[in-house]
Design an enzyme around this catalytic site. Structure first.
Site, PDB file in Angstrom:
ATOM      1  N   GLY A  54       0.868  -1.174   0.000  1.00 29.10           N
ATOM      2  CA  GLY A  54       0.000   0.000   0.000  1.00 29.10           C
ATOM      3  C   GLY A  54       0.902   1.219   0.000  1.00 29.10           C
ATOM      4  O   GLY A  54       1.825   1.314   0.821  1.00 29.10           O
ATOM      5  N   GLN A 202      -5.284  -9.186  -2.881  1.00 32.99           N
ATOM      6  CA  GLN A 202      -5.346  -8.233  -1.761  1.00 32.99           C
ATOM      7  C   GLN A 202      -6.787  -7.926  -1.350  1.00 32.99           C
ATOM      8  O   GLN A 202      -7.046  -7.573  -0.202  1.00 32.99           O
ATOM      9  CB  GLN A 202      -4.661  -6.908  -2.125  1.00 32.99           C
ATOM     10  CG  GLN A 202      -3.160  -7.004  -2.309  1.00 32.99           C
ATOM     11  CD  GLN A 202      -2.773  -7.147  -3.752  1.00 32.99           C
ATOM     12  OE1 GLN A 202      -3.547  -7.676  -4.560  1.00 32.99           O
ATOM     13  NE2 GLN A 202      -1.592  -6.698  -4.104  1.00 32.99           N
ATOM     14  N   ASP A 243      -1.677   4.500  -6.253  1.00 31.04           N
ATOM     15  CA  ASP A 243      -0.252   4.352  -5.941  1.00 31.04           C
ATOM     16  C   ASP A 243       0.532   5.567  -6.399  1.00 31.04           C
ATOM     17  O   ASP A 243       1.598   5.885  -5.864  1.00 31.04           O
ATOM     18  CB  ASP A 243       0.304   3.080  -6.571  1.00 31.04           C
ATOM     19  CG  ASP A 243      -0.201   1.866  -5.819  1.00 31.04           C
ATOM     20  OD1 ASP A 243      -1.347   1.456  -6.071  1.00 31.04           O
ATOM     21  OD2 ASP A 243       0.526   1.372  -4.935  1.00 31.04           O
ATOM     22  N   LYS A 254      -3.587  -0.372  -8.659  1.00 29.38           N
ATOM     23  CA  LYS A 254      -3.503  -1.814  -8.894  1.00 29.38           C
ATOM     24  C   LYS A 254      -4.115  -2.188 -10.246  1.00 29.38           C
ATOM     25  O   LYS A 254      -5.160  -1.691 -10.628  1.00 29.38           O
ATOM     26  CB  LYS A 254      -4.256  -2.527  -7.764  1.00 29.38           C
ATOM     27  CG  LYS A 254      -4.252  -4.037  -7.803  1.00 29.38           C
ATOM     28  CD  LYS A 254      -2.870  -4.643  -7.838  1.00 29.38           C
ATOM     29  CE  LYS A 254      -1.997  -4.137  -6.716  1.00 29.38           C
ATOM     30  NZ  LYS A 254      -0.561  -4.359  -6.964  1.00 29.38           N
TER      31      LYS A 254
END
Lengths: 365, 365
Positions: A54, A202, A243, A254
């Site tokens: 993360g 995830q 991100d 992602k």
């Protein structure tokens, strides 16, 4: 947030003021265990092996990695070594570079003897700012959820999210999930559709775990399913993390995020991205062309980690033996598909103008 | 197509003219084994348990299921029982209903003593027609691949496909993969990006297996990855199969197909659907509203089947224990997102007009 009724954070400094522990996310969802980070090598390994992951948490862990290095040897040579080691762990999350640059700026000109204390203080500040930013994102995002609920005439607010941008990706609260937790606390009924998020799962492992542990109603779905749910009118809004967000509002997140943004647009479902401003890369304009995309190990696609009937956690092979695999870890959602960015300073449009309206101090950069 | 250099079909009648065997697709990709279908119950079980799957193969298996029932007891009561049992196995694939209706029409008015032979003959006819249709789809689709190659000025033709619409979904050749095999035979260089296709992993397990076994270059990717590849210009065209195509050209296919169609449109990548006309449901106009979508067992999402390091094939749990799951097996891609339908009679637009131009005999229905 809570696990078994106990408040937990992903990374913490123990009572001695120096030892750092993290939640080992590779053991989730089957075991919730903390593990110590003894030194900068352990911090770098934790980032590389995705014991922590993360974007915000990677930044905080890297900061504490520098602190651990300064604890062992506060020389400038060791500072350089620590920055180099930590900087090479993951290529996409901008917070990593940002946190390391901040520690570098804070420490380099100090006498060696002062560096350890200052590194811990700076790391604690970064962690504290992350918690505050996530709380603020939750507060701003909650208003979006309330608006959706009002427009629907009350009832359940159904949110779709991808990957894990919850408290496990940050220090506490999370980014995409902060508005969900805020709604849950405020008594706004919310239900989260959780993309499992192959190849590393995830969503099914981390997002489902943290929502379940905190008591938030949710449903896990295959990554293929979100478009169908939106088509059938079962999703009120999408919220994902980021991100790296470019100065023009493009969002690297992602892999698979882009597909959900396309489905949201096709079905008039609002698509929000929640991010602390530390994930904004002010140096990049065109995300699709300029953001470096990490290519990860083929084994993440060819194998799946899970728990067998006898309780053993193991990897099983799921792809035809011998078949080649590609595993890019992120994709870029162009700003045109993003309804809004939810930052610690409020909600804004995914555009240079929108970002500069919230961060006017960046106009000169 | 070939496995270890040997030609194979998914379903076959053995030398005695009565025993039926199928490739057990639940054992793939780790073992290629044929298993006998002893009676109608075994045929129904094979469809329900997805020992056989893929709309065309489901239809052929159902037909042979009726033949096996007639072999045991050719009474009208047993015909009704067989049709009922087989008809209840899977809800979405229209070929199942179509094949059963065809056997019903062929057998009901016959003397009981003639039903067994006729049922085998009719089943063989359906299987043979499927092979012929797939070959023709391959021939027509090959022209599309040649056109793409010409427009690119030669080189590799990069195809993305979802799920398994190869020979394992049919009797031989496949639908979406028939043009790929035709190109491979014709010396047109082709590379296939294979969506793994969670939750059942038909892409990673079946499509990758059959392409690898036949020698076609390919790369397996997570379902999340296709949009990113298209954005980067790495896909020349998408070809998928169809479980049910409406008279207006809407396509019900494996969940996630819709997301790839959206990405194809967003990146100007042609999106084709290959189908034998037996998968067209002439009674349905609006696919999104009218096609029934099968909701399958949550365990397909919560667990993944794979092979452990010691060679055992087992199921492992991958979702946070206690988290609820939704598992719709198909979605509907609206005709507006489909560049063209590749049928055994040629390529046409995904529209009522396009379909009626190829199937004018349907104008009166």
């Amino acid at each position: 947030m809570r696990v078994d009724g106990r408040p937990e954070r992903t990374i913490a400094v123990e009572a001695d003021g120096r030892s750092v522990t993290v939640v080992d996310q590779t053991r989730l969802p089957f075991e919730f265990v903390r593990r110590p980070l003894a030194d900068v090598e352990a911090a770098a390994h934790a980032i590389r092996a995705m014991i922590v992951r993360g974007a915000p948490l990677i930044g905080v862990t890297a900061a504490y990695g520098v602190a651990l290095a300064m604890r062992a040897d506060p020389s400038e040579a060791n500072l350089d070594r620590a920055l180099g080691l930590l900087g090479a762990t993951r290529p996409t999350a901008v917070n990593l570079r940002w946190a390391l640059a901040r520690l570098d700026a804070a420490l380099r000109s100090l006498p060696a003897a002062d560096r350890e204390a200052r590194a811990y203080a700076e790391s604690a500040a970064i962690a504290g700012e992350d918690v505050a930013a996530c709380r603020a994102i939750g507060r701003h995002g909650l208003e979006l959820l309330r608006d959706v609920r009002l427009r629907r005439g009350g009832g359940l607010v159904r949110v779709l999210t991808h990957c894990n941008a919850g408290w496990l990706a940050c220090v506490d609260w999370g980014t995409a999930l902060a508005p969900v937790y805020a709604a849950h606390e405020a008594g706004v009924p919310v239900h989260v559709y959780v993309d499992e998020t192959r190849p590393r799962n995830q969503g099914g492992a981390l997002t489902a775990f943290e929502l379940g542990a905190h008591g938030v109603p949710h449903t896990v779905i295959a990554d293929n399913t979100g478009g169908h749910l939106m088509q059938r009118g079962l999703v009120d809004l999408c919220i994902v993390g980021s991100d790296r967000t470019t100065a023009a509002g493009d969002v690297a997140n992602k892999i698979g995020t882009y597909l959900k943004a396309l489905a949201a647009r096709d079905n008039d479902v609002p698509f929000y991205v929640a991010l602390p401003s530390s994930t904004i890369d002010w140096t990049i304009r065109d995300g699709v062309v300029e953001v470096p995309i990490e290519e990860r190990d083929a084994r993440e696609v060819t194998h799946v980690r899970g728990r067998s009937a006898d309780g053993t956690v193991l990897d099983v092979e799921v792809v035809a033996p011998g078949s080649p695999v590609a595993n890019p870890a992120f994709d870029v959602t162009p700003a045109r598909l993003v309804t809004g960015l939810v930052t610690e300073r409020g909600v804004t449009s995914a555009s240079r103008e929108g970002l500069l309206a919230l961060y006017p101090e960046r106009t000169k950069t």
